[in-house]
Design a protein around this motif. Structure first.
Motif, PDB file in Angstrom:
ATOM      1  N   HIS A  98       7.192  -0.138 -10.931  1.00  0.00           N
ATOM      2  CA  HIS A  98       8.305  -0.486 -11.802  1.00  0.00           C
ATOM      3  C   HIS A  98       8.542   0.621 -12.842  1.00  0.00           C
ATOM      4  CE1 HIS A  98      11.044  -3.002 -14.075  1.00  0.00           C
ATOM      5  NE2 HIS A  98      10.407  -2.619 -15.141  1.00  0.00           N
ATOM      6  N   LYS A 113       3.741  10.485  -9.500  1.00  0.00           N
ATOM      7  CA  LYS A 113       3.115  10.805 -10.788  1.00  0.00           C
ATOM      8  C   LYS A 113       2.483  12.193 -10.790  1.00  0.00           C
ATOM      9  CE  LYS A 113       1.756   6.215 -12.431  1.00  0.00           C
ATOM     10  NZ  LYS A 113       0.524   5.429 -12.616  1.00  0.00           N
ATOM     11  N   MET A 155       2.211   1.774  -3.494  1.00  0.00           N
ATOM     12  CA  MET A 155       1.175   2.259  -4.418  1.00  0.00           C
ATOM     13  C   MET A 155       0.958   3.749  -4.218  1.00  0.00           C
ATOM     14  SD  MET A 155      -1.774  -0.614  -4.479  1.00  0.00           S
ATOM     15  CE  MET A 155      -1.648  -2.087  -5.470  1.00  0.00           C
ATOM     16  N   SER A 156       0.879   4.153  -2.960  1.00  0.00           N
ATOM     17  CA  SER A 156       0.701   5.553  -2.662  1.00  0.00           C
ATOM     18  C   SER A 156       1.882   6.368  -3.193  1.00  0.00           C
ATOM     19  CB  SER A 156       0.562   5.732  -1.148  1.00  0.00           C
ATOM     20  OG  SER A 156       0.543   7.088  -0.813  1.00  0.00           O
ATOM     21  N   ASN A 207       1.206  -6.298  -6.959  1.00  0.00           N
ATOM     22  CA  ASN A 207       0.603  -5.244  -7.778  1.00  0.00           C
ATOM     23  C   ASN A 207       1.353  -3.934  -7.633  1.00  0.00           C
ATOM     24  OD1 ASN A 207      -1.667  -6.505  -9.039  1.00  0.00           O
ATOM     25  ND2 ASN A 207      -2.563  -6.699  -7.019  1.00  0.00           N
ATOM     26  N   GLN A 241       4.349  -3.806  -9.689  1.00  0.00           N
ATOM     27  CA  GLN A 241       4.016  -3.570 -11.099  1.00  0.00           C
ATOM     28  C   GLN A 241       3.748  -2.086 -11.344  1.00  0.00           C
ATOM     29  OE1 GLN A 241       0.959  -6.059 -12.708  1.00  0.00           O
ATOM     30  NE2 GLN A 241       2.016  -7.950 -12.198  1.00  0.00           N
ATOM     31  N   TRP A 242       3.006  -1.462 -10.430  1.00  0.00           N
ATOM     32  CA  TRP A 242       2.728  -0.019 -10.563  1.00  0.00           C
ATOM     33  C   TRP A 242       4.019   0.774 -10.557  1.00  0.00           C
ATOM     34  CZ3 TRP A 242      -1.660   2.895  -7.699  1.00  0.00           C
ATOM     35  CH2 TRP A 242      -2.892   2.234  -7.865  1.00  0.00           C
ATOM     36  N   SER A 280      -0.752 -10.239  -2.624  1.00  0.00           N
ATOM     37  CA  SER A 280      -0.983  -9.709  -3.973  1.00  0.00           C
ATOM     38  C   SER A 280      -0.806  -8.197  -4.021  1.00  0.00           C
ATOM     39  CB  SER A 280      -2.391 -10.070  -4.445  1.00  0.00           C
ATOM     40  OG  SER A 280      -3.351  -9.413  -3.639  1.00  0.00           O
ATOM     41  N   VAL A 281      -0.984  -7.525  -2.885  1.00  0.00           N
ATOM     42  CA  VAL A 281      -0.869  -6.064  -2.905  1.00  0.00           C
ATOM     43  C   VAL A 281       0.563  -5.652  -3.239  1.00  0.00           C
ATOM     44  CG1 VAL A 281      -1.173  -3.929  -1.601  1.00  0.00           C
ATOM     45  CG2 VAL A 281      -2.763  -5.817  -1.270  1.00  0.00           C
ATOM     46  N   THR A 283      13.892  -4.427 -22.307  1.00  0.00           N
ATOM     47  CA  THR A 283      12.838  -4.216 -23.290  1.00  0.00           C
ATOM     48  C   THR A 283      13.490  -4.292 -24.667  1.00  0.00           C
ATOM     49  OG1 THR A 283      13.166  -1.839 -23.098  1.00  0.00           O
ATOM     50  CG2 THR A 283      11.339  -2.780 -21.855  1.00  0.00           C
ATOM     51  N   THR A 316       0.836  -1.198   0.000  1.00  0.00           N
ATOM     52  CA  THR A 316       0.000   0.000   0.000  1.00  0.00           C
ATOM     53  C   THR A 316       0.877   1.258   0.000  1.00  0.00           C
ATOM     54  OG1 THR A 316      -1.673  -1.221   1.233  1.00  0.00           O
ATOM     55  CG2 THR A 316      -1.859   1.173   1.246  1.00  0.00           C
ATOM     56  N   GLU A 327       1.639   6.931  -6.930  1.00  0.00           N
ATOM     57  CA  GLU A 327       0.652   7.972  -7.246  1.00  0.00           C
ATOM     58  C   GLU A 327       1.217   9.359  -6.965  1.00  0.00           C
ATOM     59  OE1 GLU A 327      -2.661   7.889  -8.424  1.00  0.00           O
ATOM     60  OE2 GLU A 327      -1.853   5.995  -9.150  1.00  0.00           O
TER      61      GLU A 327
END
Lengths: 239, 427
Positions: free
Chosen positions: B171, B138, B131-132, B165, B168-169, B161-162, B259, B128, B135
């Motif tokens: 990265h 960004k 994720m914050s 995820n 992934q956000w 899973s958090v 990539t 969490t 954000e």
């Protein structure tokens, strides 16, 4: 057309020393390189050209695109017809190489904020002044999340607990994740209503409470207002 | 303006019919300047664990507050900045509202006041928090984004899973250095985060040592004037890049982050750069060629903002001369050993933890041998706190009883730190 060298294996190479394709040594005599580009950056055969000054900025998402591009690299905007991409798709075509999207109900968060602008409109619901601004992020891990206030006596423990805001009902509203991974909010018959304001807009007196029991789809960053000062924003991985 | 150079160390001679090319590409950056000075803006964030355990003992939260304030003093004016308080949720500490602000005198002082208000309570939900953080970064125009995450515990009260995820956000969105204070956190959790987000992981066993560590980390972050550099690798048609790994100052496998730029070119991100040298070990399988022929096996380019700022050529020459082909380049040999050193330490500690003492003794013995051979004194010292080295040359060790948990965790967390090749071994 810049001058190329023929490699012993039959490849045309822009690099005069080593074949662009197979790496074979091409002999000591370097051919002139008439282009202004350094030989190495032109050595990539399939690499898309990257012009120094992109010719068009996408009117939909602002991504710079090459002159003559048919579709925007960023969002898929159609330059020929001027048609915007379907809104159901995340505007993240460039992120296509990222790991695959998480299954439904995963990878979303709710940001809980005290919003003085909402207090301006609904402050009379509270019995005390607007608290200082604050912001907390909660991860959504199940396919539903109850929005309300904690009650030990009723054994009510909402995932989104807004205990400080007395304008929020105990069982106020619910976030529900649809099969396609998008979220809806549904008012559970709250006393003071649940309001949705599209991303980027400020709340006003004109915004109407959601009808009770009818799910309202949420776009990324749509704001949910409730109680005397609470603003909730659901944020997905695509944004 | 930053200046990059690249040099290649390899034995280019291959025996007839063979295909494996190994090389070490050493990249040095000088004149990097300070963060935010090269056009793009810089943003830094402190993510401070305020779970309930930070109060047990309370020296942890007190030292964390002090360390955070020391780090605030290192942040250059104009840098985007925020402090996040992490427990069951991720709550803004400074600024109070969702977002980041530019550092100036007023914000510096307000940030310290807000940090003083950090109070422990709740669980540890690092996914969490990340994720914050994603954000928040960004919301800024900054292109160079760096976070420091401090925790004292393992993830609980949050589904696994958090974190998946969240990584992934996050990265490619920001770099994150991770620190664990005390011994109740898990090295593997922080290593997973740091590896995915191009950061470092380390233990700060004593809370009072946090301030010096935070100061150093933030100072280093502010000294990275190159926001992003990538390593671009061309390899010939029919070849396969087996791996690309950073091998100094620490081992970091970059292969999975590649990539594809075109059929023959891949690119791996290497994050922000200051004045420093990093070494990369590259392995490419190329199509074989007749004895006497030569081919370019890889072209390694350092790319900053789509400009090639340095390049090195990896060659392959096929020959019948066994004197030439059997030699292993000292740099390649050294870093192959250092990579193995990290692996055997991690595997050895895992074996010990699961009660496989014989296996642990063998693996940690190999580690002692590799560390001694390569002159990795820091790792040798860490190993000696966990095992008694009987014969380093033979790799004979005895597991020590009553090993301090923090010593074991320090060995684990620092297992990927490498030494540069000793000068007398250099080609």
């Amino acid at each position: 057309m810049s001058q190329t060298t023929l490699c012993p294996n039959g490849h045309q190479s822009q690099d005069p020393e080593w074949c662009d394709t197979c790496g074979a040594r091409l002999g000591a005599a370097p051919a002139p390189v008439p282009t202004s580009q350094p030989p190495d950056s032109s050595a990539a055969p399939a690499r898309p050209a990257t012009p120094a000054t992109p010719a068009i900025d996408c009117p939909h998402c602002g991504t710079p695109n090459e002159a003559g591009a048919l579709f925007c690299e960023g969002c898929g905007y159609d330059f020929t017809t001027g048609q915007a991409p379907p809104t159901t798709e995340p505007t993240g075509a460039v992120e296509a190489s990222e790991p695959p999207p998480a299954p439904a109900a995963q990878g979303w968060v709710v940001v809980v904020e005290v919003d003085p602008a909402w207090y301006e409109l609904k402050g009379q619901l509270a019995d005390h002044p607007c608290p200082p601004v604050s912001s907390s992020t909660i991860a959504l891990t199940a396919s539903t999340a109850l929005i309300g206030r904690t009650s030990q006596s009723k054994q009510l423990h909402p995932e989104i607990a807004l205990d400080g805001d007395t304008g929020v009902s105990r069982r106020h509203a619910q976030l529900v994740c649809a099969a396609d991974g998008s979220w809806t909010v549904v008012d559970l018959g709250s006393s003071n209503g649940t309001y949705v304001v599209p991303a980027g807009e400020a709340p006003s007196h004109d915004v109407e409470a959601l009808p009770v029991g009818i799910p309202r789809p949420l776009a990324d960053r749509d704001a949910i207002y409730l109680g005397a000062w609470t603003k909730l924003t659901v944020r997905g991985p695509g944004g | 303006m930053a200046d990059f150079t690249a040099s290649v160390f390899q034995n280019e001679y291959l025996a007839a019919g063979t295909t494996d090319v190994h090389a070490v590409v050493s990249v040095t950056c000088t004149g990097a300047g300070s963060a935010g000075s090269s056009g793009g803006e810089a943003a830094v964030m402190l993510i401070i664990d305020t779970s309930g355990s930070m109060d047990l003992p309370s020296s942890k939260i007190k030292s964390a507050r002090h360390a955070a304030k020391v780090a605030v003093d290192e942040v250059l004016d104009g840098t985007w900045f925020a402090v996040v308080s992490g427990n069951t949720t991720a709550t803004m500490c400074f600024p109070a509202s969702t977002g980041m602000v530019r550092m100036d005198a007023a914000n510096r002082s307000a940030a310290k006041d807000a940090i003083d208000q950090l109070r422990p309570g709740g669980a540890t939900a690092m996914g969490t928090w990340l994720m914050s953080a994603t954000e928040l970064f960004k919301l800024t125009p900054a292109t160079q984004r760096h976070a420091i995450l401090l925790t004292d515990g393992k993830i609980e009260g949050e589904e696994p899973s958090v974190l998946r995820n969240a990584l992934q956000w996050a990265h490619g969105q920001f770099q994150c250095d991770c620190r664990g204070v005390g011994s109740d956190w898990r090295v593997d959790e922080l290593r997973e985060i740091a590896t995915a987000l191009l950061g470092t992981v380390d233990i700060v066993a004593q809370p009072e040592d946090l301030a010096a560590d935070f100061e150093a980390m933030m100072h280093e972050a502010m000294g990275r004037g190159v926001a992003q550099a990538a390593l671009r690798l061309w390899a010939p048609q029919g070849s396969e890049v087996e791996f690309v790994r950073q091998v100094a100052p620490e081992v970091r496998d970059l292969t999975s982050t590649a990539t594809r730029v075109s059929d023959l070119i891949i690119e791996v991100p290497t994050g922000a750069w200051g004045d420093e040298t990093r070494d990369f070990h590259i392995a490419v399988k190329v199509p074989t060629a007749p004895v006497g022929s030569e081919r370019l096996a890889a072209r390694a380019e350092v790319v900053v903002g789509d400009q090639v700022v340095a390049k090195g050529l990896v060659r392959a020459v096929w020959t019948d001369d066994a004197n030439l082909t059997t030699r292993i380049d000292p740099a390649v040999a050294h870093y192959t050993g250092q990579t193995r050193l990290g692996e055997v330490i991690q595997e050895g500690l895992a074996a010990r933890a699961s009660g496989h003492e014989e296996e642990a003794t063998r693996l940690l013995g190999e580690a002692a041998k590799l560390a001694a051979e390569s002159g990795n004194e820091a790792t040798t010292r860490l190993l000696e706190k966990v095992v008694d080295v009987v014969d380093a040359e033979a790799g004979t060790v005895r597991l020590r009883k009553d090993v301090a948990k923090t010593d074991e965790m320090a060995l684990d967390a620092r297992s990927t730190k490498t030494t540069r090749i000793r000068r007398e071994q250099a080609p």
